[in-house]
Enzyme design. Structure first.
Site, PDB file in Angstrom:
ATOM      1  N   GLU A 160      49.042  75.113  15.621  1.00  0.00           N
ATOM      2  CA  GLU A 160      50.152  75.915  16.147  1.00  0.00           C
ATOM      3  C   GLU A 160      50.018  76.119  17.660  1.00  0.00           C
ATOM      4  OE1 GLU A 160      51.618  78.593  12.408  1.00  0.00           O
ATOM      5  OE2 GLU A 160      49.900  79.363  13.512  1.00  0.00           O
ATOM      6  N   GLU A 236      52.689  74.456   6.552  1.00  0.00           N
ATOM      7  CA  GLU A 236      52.357  75.787   6.046  1.00  0.00           C
ATOM      8  C   GLU A 236      53.612  76.401   5.439  1.00  0.00           C
ATOM      9  OE1 GLU A 236      50.352  78.436   8.729  1.00  0.00           O
ATOM     10  OE2 GLU A 236      48.939  76.898   9.419  1.00  0.00           O
TER      11      GLU A 236
END
Length: 587
Positions: A160, A236
């Site tokens: 991320e 995710e």
């Protein structure tokens, strides 16, 4: 398993020439005792999944600089081998930073010894540490790549990153660091599905994935804007969520999760459930968030997902399998036999050791001009005690901790006078008698920030201590990582201490089984079972039990030690067969 080819062709993943849809679930080996890895992996496989995904925390594998650990709960190669045995592919995320609600996002605290280090960017000092770690780590993973007859089909370069920075030179350095060490499987990034996150987190030659919990069409459309004619993957899928101390327990309806999955599969997308099985933040490894204020994460990482904290299939497990049956050919469900969970009843504490009487038994003190933070004295986790002598008389003095990370108990001549919390900073008023007094400050590191711009999270007292504006100098410092409690000298317990103390109980069982420690009447502290730190407890909730896996127990004699900070109205705990993760549900 023979060597096989996993690649991308157009908008599909290809396995040995045939299209494959990845149905993956996250299980963090470092949050599950090794004895239970195979059980959890088999339950993943039986649900209809073909892949397991895991992060790798740098701070677990290199706890001190140059000292590496790949044994016990850190034995990643054994976890990978078990996944292969069960028949699962593996997606691995060894990026230096992992977030994961894990202490410091997986970065080792010893990085902060260098006050000038810059994290997660093209900083030569930071990258030198990454390279030294990768030189040990990556050779352990390469034999398990699919190109070498192993189950690893993909590896992440950073985590991320678009939520943090935009340093393309850094991302390419990490990419090249993997390939130069022999990683020849698919490399990927994962980011939030927004313009700035994808612009910051994507990099040339690396497959991009996105993370979200809902909004399937919108977010996959956004990914396609940036990466057309490629497979779609949600790396995710947040089908549950984590909890902070003092907040409500997060839950998500099983049918809502199932419907969102159905939308992804109709889009012919691949998916990784974050999490499939959450597990537990044993020890001091929980992380923290810092938005408007500092919020530490609780010990349980149950996450309200397909398997509970202790590995029991939930409603989501069966709802998800039902959706998968619509889209994929599945074998009949054949779950492993349930692991035993038992009530062991009330356990009474019979011995006690006061912390302030035990300091010199636990650690050799350090003398410093200033009250240095943990990182400056080579400490990673736990507590740290500072003591100095203040001259008197001084009446109605304002005591200021500049700054406290994260929670401090204040003592004057060993008497508790108040608490200062990072998220609720306030000054204490104290009186120093004519003869002077000893000022003591016990600071708890409640977990370094694991996400966002405030990652550089020094612990203890970060700058200094002031009394009426005057800095106090010359301190005795006791680092208290509390990894080994054997030096404690316990005495018979007559009544609960009013200051921090260790309470010891011995009990006997015939056969180990999973159980849950209920801490009703206890206020705040840490619990140990047979030397294993099972995590923090705190009366503010939402969690009201601590999970004790059976491998932490012995047939015969067992020991529980509670390190209680504020005294207790109970001199016992109860070992139950039921977890309580929502304080409201127990009232």
């Amino acid at each position: 398993m023979s060597s096989f080819d996993f690649s991308i062709r157009g908008n599909q993943f290809i396995l040995n020439g045939e299209p494959i849809q990845l149905i993956s679930g996250a299980i963090h080996y470092f949050r599950v005792v090794p004895e239970y890895w195979e059980d959890r992996l088999r339950k993943l496989k039986e649900c209809g999944f073909n892949t397991v995904e895991t992060y790798m925390p740098w701070n677990l594998h290199e706890p001190a600089e140059g000292e590496f650990c790949f044994e016990g709960i850190a034995d990643i190669e054994q976890f990978i081998a078990l996944a292969q045995k069960v028949g699962l592919f593996v997606i691995i995320r060894p990026s230096p930073y992992i977030c994961a609600e894990w202490e410091f996002g997986g970065l080792p605290s010893w990085l902060l010894k260098d006050r000038n280090i810059r994290l997660r960017c093209y900083d030569p000092d930071f990258l030198q540490k990454v390279d030294a770690y990768y030189d040990k780590l990556i050779p352990k993973l390469v034999p398990h790549l699919c190109t070498n007859r192993g189950p690893i089909i993909a590896m992440q370069i950073e985590n991320e990153y678009g939520s943090y920075g935009n340093d393309q030179k850094y991302l390419q350095y990490l990419r090249d660091g993997l390939t130069s060490r022999g990683v020849d499987c698919l490399l990927f990034t994962s980011d939030g599905p927004t313009d700035y996150m994808l612009q910051g987190g994507m990099t040339e030659g690396v497959f991009a994935t996105v993370n979200f919990g809902s909004g399937v069409e919108k977010y996959f459309d956004k990914l396609e804007e940036y990466q057309p004619n490629q497979p779609l993957m949600c790396m995710e899928f947040w089908n549950g969520w984590f909890d902070h101390w003092g907040e409500e327990h997060h839950t998500r309806d099983a049918e809502d999760v199932a419907d969102t999955l159905d939308q992804m599969l109709q889009r012919n997308a691949s998916v990784n459930f974050y999490m499939f099985h959450g597990g537990t933040n044993f020890g001091f490894y929980n992380g923290a968030n810092h938005g408007d204020k500092y919020d530490p994460t609780i010990t349980s990482y149950d996450y309200d997902v397909l398997l509970s904290e202790h590995g029991v299939p939930t409603d989501k497990y069966f709802a998800v399998r039902k959706v998968l049956e619509k889209h994929l050919p599945l074998q009949p469900l054949a779950l492993p036999a349930p692991l035993p969970v038992k009530v062991f009843g009330e356990i009474r504490f019979t011995e006690c050791a006061a912390l302030l009487d035990s300091l010199k038994a636990l650690v050799s003190p350090l003398e410093r001009t200033c009250p240095e933070p943990m990182e400056a004295v080579g400490q990673d986790y736990g507590f740290i005690y500072y003591e100095t002598t203040v001259s008197g008389p001084r009446m109605d003095c304002k005591l200021v901790l500049q700054d406290v990370h994260d929670r401090a108990l204040i003592f004057l001549d060993d008497q508790y006078i108040g608490t200062v919390e990072r998220w609720n900073p306030q000054d204490l008023s104290i009186d120093i008698p004519k003869q002077g007094a000893r000022l003591g400050i016990l600071v708890e590191n409640m977990g370094r920030v694991n996400y966002g711009p405030l990652l550089k999270d020094y612990k203890g007292i970060t700058e200094g201590v002031r009394l009426n504006g005057q800095f106090l100098f010359h301190w005795t410092i006791y680092p208290l990582p509390l990894k080994d409690l054997s030096p404690l000298n316990f005495k018979g317990l007559e009544k609960a201490s009013e200051t921090p103390a260790f309470y010891k109980a011995v009990f006997h069982i015939d056969q180990p089984a999973d159980t849950f420690l209920q801490f009703d009447g206890w206020k705040k502290g840490v619990a140990y079972v047979n030397g294993n730190n099972i995590g923090r407890y705190w009366e503010v909730g939402p969690q009201e039990t601590l999970y004790i896996p059976a491998p932490f127990l012995h047939a015969g004699e067992n020991e529980i030690i509670m390190f209680e900070l504020h005294g207790t109205s109970q001199t016992s705990v109860y070992l139950s067969d039921t977890p309580i993760l929502d304080k409201k549900s127990s009232r």
